[in-house]
Design an enzyme around this catalytic site. Structure first.
Site, PDB file in Angstrom:
ATOM      1  N   PHE A 106       0.821  -1.205   0.000  1.00 49.83           N
ATOM      2  CA  PHE A 106       0.000   0.000   0.000  1.00 49.83           C
ATOM      3  C   PHE A 106       0.857   1.259   0.000  1.00 49.83           C
ATOM      4  O   PHE A 106       1.874   1.345   0.702  1.00 49.83           O
ATOM      5  CB  PHE A 106      -0.886   0.052   1.255  1.00 49.83           C
ATOM      6  CG  PHE A 106      -1.884  -1.057   1.360  1.00 49.83           C
ATOM      7  CD1 PHE A 106      -3.149  -0.923   0.815  1.00 49.83           C
ATOM      8  CD2 PHE A 106      -1.556  -2.242   2.012  1.00 49.83           C
ATOM      9  CE1 PHE A 106      -4.077  -1.949   0.907  1.00 49.83           C
ATOM     10  CE2 PHE A 106      -2.473  -3.266   2.115  1.00 49.83           C
ATOM     11  CZ  PHE A 106      -3.734  -3.119   1.566  1.00 49.83           C
ATOM     12  N   ASP A 107       0.430   2.237  -0.797  1.00 47.39           N
ATOM     13  CA  ASP A 107       0.886   3.606  -0.602  1.00 47.39           C
ATOM     14  C   ASP A 107       0.140   4.105   0.641  1.00 47.39           C
ATOM     15  O   ASP A 107      -0.929   3.587   0.980  1.00 47.39           O
ATOM     16  CB  ASP A 107       0.510   4.436  -1.838  1.00 47.39           C
ATOM     17  CG  ASP A 107       0.723   5.917  -1.618  1.00 47.39           C
ATOM     18  OD1 ASP A 107       1.834   6.278  -1.204  1.00 47.39           O
ATOM     19  OD2 ASP A 107      -0.222   6.693  -1.838  1.00 47.39           O
ATOM     20  N   LYS A 108       0.676   5.098   1.337  1.00 45.62           N
ATOM     21  CA  LYS A 108       0.009   5.572   2.555  1.00 45.62           C
ATOM     22  C   LYS A 108      -0.984   6.689   2.277  1.00 45.62           C
ATOM     23  O   LYS A 108      -2.188   6.520   2.420  1.00 45.62           O
ATOM     24  CB  LYS A 108       1.035   6.052   3.599  1.00 45.62           C
ATOM     25  CG  LYS A 108       0.376   6.503   4.915  1.00 45.62           C
ATOM     26  CD  LYS A 108       1.395   6.956   5.939  1.00 45.62           C
ATOM     27  CE  LYS A 108       1.865   8.383   5.670  1.00 45.62           C
ATOM     28  NZ  LYS A 108       0.796   9.391   5.933  1.00 45.62           N
TER      29      LYS A 108
END
Length: 617
Positions: free
Chosen positions: A312-314
């Site tokens: 995941f990107d944050k």
């Protein structure tokens, strides 16, 4: 070609005529005992029924394909040869009727796309310079045009609100069941419906470039694409069909029983095997489209089913991408006008931290900012109401010799450890406020990740350009296994490649332009629908509502679809095995075998259609 068009035009009539003649033949033989009438009607039914089947078999042979129709054609000719007219008539009717049911049922699974196309807007109300509205065809609307949308009308283009407020039903685009309020500056999508209010909007994307247009295009392409399993079955059937013909010849050579050899041809048709996987594929993708999950093809289903690691990107993915004040602590004796001074200076800044603080403070007394100066990398120094106000980090206050006590330093560290960015406010040389600001974690994320772990995901990884302390705090709250922070886009790509190199099947979930390389590299790229066009274009799956509920649905749906395909393959192979055992054991014959064969086709179709109602909730 003319012959094929003729058959296609009158095929339903041919099936009805064949069925009626078979019924008359059976009644004549078993009820009225009219042998001549029975034989005559069965011969006519056989010829009528065999005609479209043989034409299709011939067309396939011209393309060097040994088709199922060829097996049936040979069997019908053989049945004629041994004068088993009622067998040939029943076989041809059941084959045609089964094919008809297949077509009808598969067509129903494509209704979601047809409904989408029917929902596409065809006209728009364009406003001229005088504010007069003129209705025009949608093809004549250009980017930048100002449009009027009235209550009950469709939004004709993607754009943003220039004037007015209203509630829009966005179910056709996002799957959201409740109308969404729209006001000045909000985005609107083509194909959605204004249920209440009146809006003036500016066209941003028109025609096929709209989100709605892309949804139609993606779903059509996806439903026409083939999964790995489907490609295997098609390849398998090319070899299977000739094998059945050889098996029938061997059966005749060993038994000298022409009837048995012909029956082998009929019962060996791999109908359920060929149709079962495509039905599951099309229905699964259709279910996704209905629930706001765009799956770009059958191969994506296969790969998503194998994913064991989600990356995941944050910002904007695990979090909402909106800064918000989480802690607002007053130090010592509060200046009664301190918040008003803070708001006055922050209103002049477009920094996300400043906007979050202004939003948190709400309405305050208005002051004119007499002087303000940005101190690079530290914050802002300003004068309001003849008082010096410092807004920034610890470095700014240290340079300006503002004292921070031991207890205040501990409080700052505690707020930091929770993943917050710190904003300190000093008025007239004294620390007044300690503010914690953070990007809000999506409220549904923690539960969704737990559900994904139960469903088979073994590892969660976060890749972010944010500070390590902030990233670790978010990861701890969500139960993420591994965190890599302070990364550039090329660093994210390297981390994804490392995971792939160690044997993991990786899905990357992101929403920004900087995520596009990682989305493209991962085994499965998943884009939040609210993200950039680049991320959506390079992805394999698009989550239209940008919600974790859709991510859980997407993963569960792919697993359910692949499981459904395997069930259909098992049903098909078990049916063929049962028919051959029954044939050589003596309790299955040509007509009864054909009935079981067609019944198995319907079973796999209805099993595939169960995916229409699949819901992970």
């Amino acid at each position: 070609m003319k012959l094929q068009r003729f058959i296609k035009k009158y095929l339903n009539g041919i099936i009805i005529a064949s069925g009626v003649l078979v019924t008359i033949g059976l009644l004549s033989e078993y009820i009225f005992h009219q042998e001549l009438v029975a034989v005559s009607t069965m011969i006519i039914a056989s010829i009528i029924g065999a005609f479209p089947i043989m034409v299709q078999a011939f067309q396939s042979l011209k393309n060097k394909v040994i088709s199922i129709e060829l097996l049936v054609s040979i069997a019908v000719i053989g049945a004629f040869f041994i004068q088993e007219y009622h067998e040939s008539a029943i076989v041809t009717f059941l084959f045609l009727f089964g094919a008809y049911l297949e077509r009808r049922t598969i067509q129903k699974t494509r209704d979601s796309v047809k409904n989408l196309i029917a929902m596409a807007p065809t006209t728009a109300l364009i406003l001229d310079d005088n504010g007069e509205a003129e209705e025009v065809e949608i093809d004549f609307v250009d980017e930048g045009d100002r449009l009027l949308v009235k209550t009950g009308a469709q939004v004709p283009v993607d754009g943003f609100v220039l004037f007015g407020e209203g509630f829009i039903d966005e179910a056709s685009v996002t799957g959201e069941s409740f109308p969404v309020k729209k006001k000045l500056g909000d985005k609107v999508f083509a194909g959605t419906i204004l249920t209440n209010g009146t809006l003036q909007i500016e066209a941003e994307k028109v025609g096929e470039d709209t989100t709605f247009g892309k949804i139609i295009e993606l779903v059509e392409e996806a439903q026409d694409s083939k999964s790995v399993m489907e490609k295997f079955i098609n390849k398998f059937s090319k070899y299977y069909t000739p094998a059945v013909i050889i098996f029938a010849l061997v059966t005749y050579l060993f038994t000298r029983d022409i009837r048995l050899a012909i029956t082998v041809l009929v019962l060996g048709c791999p109908g359920a095997l060929v149709i079962g996987v495509p039905v599951s594929n099309v229905t699964g993708i259709g279910n996704g489209a209905k629930n706001g999950v765009l799956i770009k093809g059958g191969e994506v289903l296969d790969r998503m089913n194998q994913v064991d690691t989600m990356v995941f990107d944050k910002t904007g993915t695990l979090t909402e991408g909106k800064m918000a004040v989480t802690t607002f602590s007053v130090v010592g004796q509060e200046d009664p006008l301190g918040k008003a001074y803070l708001a006055a200076i922050e209103k002049e800044s477009d920094h996300p931290l400043a906007q979050a603080i202004v939003s948190y403070l709400g309405e305050t007394k208005s002051f004119m900012v007499e002087q303000s100066r940005t101190v690079e990398g530290r914050g802002i120094q300003g004068i309001v109401d003849k008082k010096e106000v410092l807004i920034g980090n610890e470095r700014l206050l240290k340079e300006k010799e503002v004292a921070i006590s031991h207890s205040e330093a501990k409080k700052i560290d505690a707020i930091k450890s929770q993943g917050n960015s710190i904003v300190l406010v000093a008025i007239e040389g004294k620390l007044q406020f300690i503010i914690g600001v953070s990007d809000v974690i999506r409220p549904e994320a923690k539960e969704a990740l737990a559900r994904l772990r139960k469903m088979g995901i073994k590892r969660f990884v976060m890749l972010t350009g944010d500070h390590t302390v902030t990233a670790q705090a978010v990861a701890k709250q969500l139960g993420i296994d591994e965190v890599h922070a302070e990364l550039l886009p090329e660093d994210k790509v390297r981390e994804v490649q490392k995971l792939k190199d160690t044997g993991h099947v990786v899905a990357f979930i992101g929403d920004g332009i900087n995520d596009s390389p990682s989305i493209a590299l991962a085994d499965i790229g998943i884009a939040m629908g609210s993200g950039t066009d680049v991320a959506v274009e390079t992805s394999d799956i698009v989550l239209m509502r940008s919600s974790f509920e859709e991510l859980v649905h997407a993963y569960g749906l792919t697993k359910a679809t692949i499981r459904n395909m395997r069930q259909n393959i098992l049903i098909a192979l078990a049916t063929v095995a049962f028919l051959f055992i029954g044939l050589f054991a003596g309790f299955i014959y040509m007509a009864s075998g054909m009935f079981v064969h067609e019944a198995s086709i319907l079973i796999v179709i209805f099993n595939g259609l169960r995916l229409v109602k699949y819901n992970q909730k």
